[in-house]
Design an enzyme around this catalytic site. Structure first.
Site, PDB file in Angstrom:
ATOM      1  N   HIS A  43      28.135 -16.313   4.420  1.00  0.00           N
ATOM      2  CA  HIS A  43      29.562 -16.157   4.771  1.00  0.00           C
ATOM      3  C   HIS A  43      30.353 -17.457   4.597  1.00  0.00           C
ATOM      4  CE1 HIS A  43      28.869 -12.132   6.148  1.00  0.00           C
ATOM      5  NE2 HIS A  43      28.070 -12.497   7.129  1.00  0.00           N
ATOM      6  N   ASP A  61      19.306  -6.977   8.693  1.00  0.00           N
ATOM      7  CA  ASP A  61      20.230  -6.235   9.562  1.00  0.00           C
ATOM      8  C   ASP A  61      20.697  -4.902   8.980  1.00  0.00           C
ATOM      9  OD1 ASP A  61      21.595  -7.732   7.691  1.00  0.00           O
ATOM     10  OD2 ASP A  61      22.843  -8.817   9.133  1.00  0.00           O
TER      11      ASP A  61
HETATM   12 ZN   LIG Z   1      24.323  -9.887   8.227  1.00  0.00          ZN
END
Ligand SMILES: [Zn+2]
Length: 339
Positions: free
Chosen positions: A117, A243
């Site tokens: 990110h 995830d």
């Molecule tokens: Zn993630």
């Protein structure tokens, strides 16, 4: 398969109860130990500022160095030691990329903090420096035997907005991401395909909640493998978050541990076909620590041809929830690739 890890990764903390906790790596190391894989662990050196500058602006690196204590975004806290540990995370990525590329052996770096990110000039989503982007740029820009093309496959449930933005205008880096649509960071629309020289070299595969093993299998067969075969990368780097697993508390995709291992096996086979087994896995997210530990250990075991029994294998997605979404992606990408 070499695992790259540094004990300092455990000293990185966000805030109390934060899902991106040291427990994640402790669980992996314990599981690797149970399976007798701890012997293959290699310790990296920190990335230098000039290595980070391959991706990040010098202003941002200086800010990271001098930020002190405080929130960089609501989910991403900065402590006095964050800069030092983030440099070690990026250094782990550099080592993973170099070993995989020079010695043609798969590597798996398990850094904290994660990276996908982080953009050239911002942190966010638990990430500070973009470990996989720094590793890709280092291989492309080095003087001795540089890589010609790097493919990045991002299997984390969240769209890797940092990596996506860093390479959106580039054709020497192919970015393919599977992610859940509509959750953090809200990016990764299927019609975003790159700009200028990079047009066609970004492949976004957003799935709605519930997509699992069958959807990912089809995505691999119908999009990921054919595009990589046509692109002919020098190395395949994988951002792997666990995830997208059905047990993960932060998202709603439904991969099983088997589904993850099938994807990893396929990517390894693909790398042996197109780029001499040059492949490096980079851990990103994954917040059910038992799932995280078994998938990482399972991948290491698979690559080393050891049997490893998986626990979280509940099969879901027999209806292939993601099929329509995938067909749409294929329509978009057909303009650039034979699919
Ligand atoms: Zn993630």
């Amino acid at each position: 398969m070499s695992v790259i890890y540094h004990e300092r990764y455990l000293d990185h903390v966000q805030s109390w109860g934060h899902p991106e906790s040291p427990e994640r790596l402790k669980a992996i190391i314990a599981k690797l130990g149970e399976a007798s894989f701890e012997a293959g662990i290699i310790t990296p050196k920190p990335a230098t500022p000039s290595e980070l500058e391959l991706v990040h602006t010098s202003e941002y690196i200086d800010m990271m160095k001098n930020f002190g204590e405080g929130y960089m975004d609501p989910d991403t806290y900065h402590h006095d030691d964050t800069y030092e540990i983030a440099c070690l995370a990026a250094g782990g990525g550099l080592l993973a990329g170099t070993l995989a590329f020079d010695e043609h052996r798969p590597t798996f770096v398990i850094p904290r903090p994660p990276g996908h990110h982080a953009t050239a000039m911002s942190s966010g989503g638990f990430c500070y420096f973009n470990n996989i982007a720094v590793a890709a740029e280092a291989l492309l820009s080095r003087k001795k035997l540089p890589a010609k093309r790097v493919a990045i496959i991002d299997l984390d449930v969240h769209h890797g907005n940092g990596t996506h933005d860093i390479f959106f205008h580039r054709k020497d880096v192919l970015y393919i991401s599977t992610h859940q649509w509509g959750i953090y960071p809200g990016t990764g629309h299927r019609e975003l395909v790159g700009v200028k020289k990079g047009e066609g070299y970004t492949v976004n595969i957003p799935f709605n909640s519930g997509a699992g093993d069958r959807s990912f299998e089809l995505a691999y067969q119908q999009v990921i493998e054919p595009i990589i075969l046509q692109y002919k990368p020098s190395i395949i780097l994988v951002s792997i978050g666990t995830d997208a697993h059905y047990r993960d508390p932060l998202a709603d995709l439904a991969l099983s541990s088997n589904g993850y291992l099938d994807l990893a096996r396929n990517i390894l086979k693909l790398s042996s076909r197109v780029c001499r087994s040059n492949t490096a896995f980079f851990l990103e997210g994954g917040y059910d620590v038992d799932v995280l530990a078994e998938i990482v250990t399972g991948i290491v075991a698979t690559f080393d041809s050891h049997d490893y029994e998986l626990e979280f294998t509940k099969k879901v997605d027999s209806d292939c929830v993601g099929e329509d979404a995938l067909n749409y992606v294929i329509e978009v990408q057909k303009e650039y690739w034979e699919l």
